[in-house]
Design an enzyme around this catalytic site. Sequence first.
Site, mmCIF file in Angstrom:
data_model
loop_
_atom_site.group_PDB
_atom_site.id
_atom_site.type_symbol
_atom_site.label_atom_id
_atom_site.label_comp_id
_atom_site.label_asym_id
_atom_site.label_seq_id
_atom_site.Cartn_x
_atom_site.Cartn_y
_atom_site.Cartn_z
ATOM 1 N N ARG A 1 16.835 24.710 -8.043
ATOM 2 C CA ARG A 1 15.752 24.346 -8.963
ATOM 3 C C ARG A 1 15.475 25.430 -9.998
ATOM 4 N NH1 ARG A 1 14.121 18.994 -8.834
ATOM 5 N NH2 ARG A 1 14.468 18.194 -6.740
ATOM 6 N N CYS B 1 12.957 5.628 -8.127
ATOM 7 C CA CYS B 1 13.103 4.802 -9.333
ATOM 8 C C CYS B 1 14.380 5.016 -10.136
ATOM 9 C CB CYS B 1 11.922 5.033 -10.253
ATOM 10 S SG CYS B 1 10.431 4.244 -9.669
ATOM 11 N N ALA C 1 0.843 -1.201 0.000
ATOM 12 C CA ALA C 1 0.000 0.000 0.000
ATOM 13 C C ALA C 1 0.870 1.240 0.000
ATOM 14 C CB ALA C 1 -0.926 -0.020 1.219
#
Length: 462
Positions: A442, A276, A10
């Site tokens: 950024r 990832c 979950a």
Amino acid sequence: MIKSICCIGAGYVGGPTMAVIAQKCPHIKVTVVDLNEKRIAAWNDADTNNIPVYEPGLDVIVAEARGRNLFFSTEVDKAIEEADMIFISVNTPTKTYGVGKGMAADLKYIELCARQIARVAKTDKIVVEKSTLPVRTASAIKDILDHTGNGVQFQILSNPEFLAEGTAVSDLLSPDRVLIGGDTTPEGQKAIQALVDIYANWVSKDRILTTNVWSSELSKLTANAFLAQRVSSINAMSELCEKTGADVNEVARAIGMDSRIGPKFLKSSVGFGGSCFQKDILNLVYIAKTYGLNEVADYWEQVIIMNDHQKRRFAKNIISTLYNTVSGKKIAFLGWAFKKDTNDTRESAAIYVADDLLSEQAIISVYDPKVKEEQILLDLNYLETRSESDNKNGITVGDNPYGACKDAHAIAVLTEWDEFKNYDWKKIYDNMLKPAFVFDGRNLLDRKELEKIGFVYQSIGS
Ligand code: UDX
Ligand code: ADP
């Protein structure tokens, strides 16, 4: 036809994906299970503001489907037994021990799931790999299921997740594509069709691709490797821009208008993070090495090397700009998440920049709209650079940006949260030590506006 789905895990993938499937398929019962009781309790919290994954729009979907056909539970066996289709969405972190340490994916959670499914299942099941996995994991899962199962039939599908955090809901509602890999046998094709039918409830058929299992598994790693490579490529150019007087934003715009290159994923930054990119590339490198493809492995490894360099050089620049010492100086971090609109911090550049600055005895104060102190300390402690108490002494976490920046020597922007642009920067400036520095990791803030106020402003790549 599938009537009941169970999803094991979950987390950031399982939670949002199942919420959207449940919303779009009210005729299917979807049960998301996890061993982590606290996490399941949070998914069941009456106030959907408290669900454990922050994603814009997710709270509304959970509120709509939860209790109707979407359930969160810790009863893993029961949910497996009931389901026709089981998604595996457990974490597959990089191994921290043994062979492939620091590179290969740790498949122990996947294997445990497979064994549990085999033990519990009394009827035929379709098992869907949702977690990113090394190529050929499906065959390992199949092996375990077939050898330890109760004689029931299992079909294994690969259905990699392409959602990006922060935009998970819109990515799930209108995906560029859905990829489903399965066996070429008639049974395999039938299983593929069952999953196609689920997505076809809201995704047009021309966006649902079907392949063999290995193409599907490898496509996921390839997509993430290509995306990460673009970020490392533009970050490599950012350093060159700084030396030559070019501006990386202008370069990115100029090359992005070439339709062969395209404008997306060309934002130079303090370095990519997330669960990832690094993991998948390391995985790819490991697989390539296993097959003796050393040039292939080296090629992709360079994407990671560049990314590590970008994080490190951001920290180094802060130190050298602050007169070669940050010892005892307060440095305010705006942002800790690995990107905006998520509370996920895995592999966030902020962790590594903070670690480098703490080693130089800086005092760091953090403000992130969605990340809590407990998580920030966990992230730093995980690196094991210094004792937990030293981390706790070196870092404070504020609940508002103005307090975090008060009396600071410098501000470092680590995440591109929109709200940072709208702060009262004059007020922040007035409460800082002078000269007041902003290191914008950024390229988020308005240089002209900040310089007019009096800040010394440094961005990436210009
Ligand atoms: C990624 C893939 O995009 C997604 O398809 C896959 O399913 C999971 O991995 P995610 O990690 O959630 O998604 O976020 P993504 O938007 O890809 O950003 C990854 C990192 O790259 C972030 O730290 C982001 O700030 C950084 N990034 C991205 C840049 O620095 N510049 C860019 O131009 C784009
Ligand atoms: P992801 O980003 O891939 O979703 P997360 O770490 O957010 O990764 O979520 C993975 C979840 O899987 C965690 O909540 C973890 O507790 C759960 N999990 C891992 N192994 C099992 C298992 N064998 N049974 C049930 N849940 C598991």
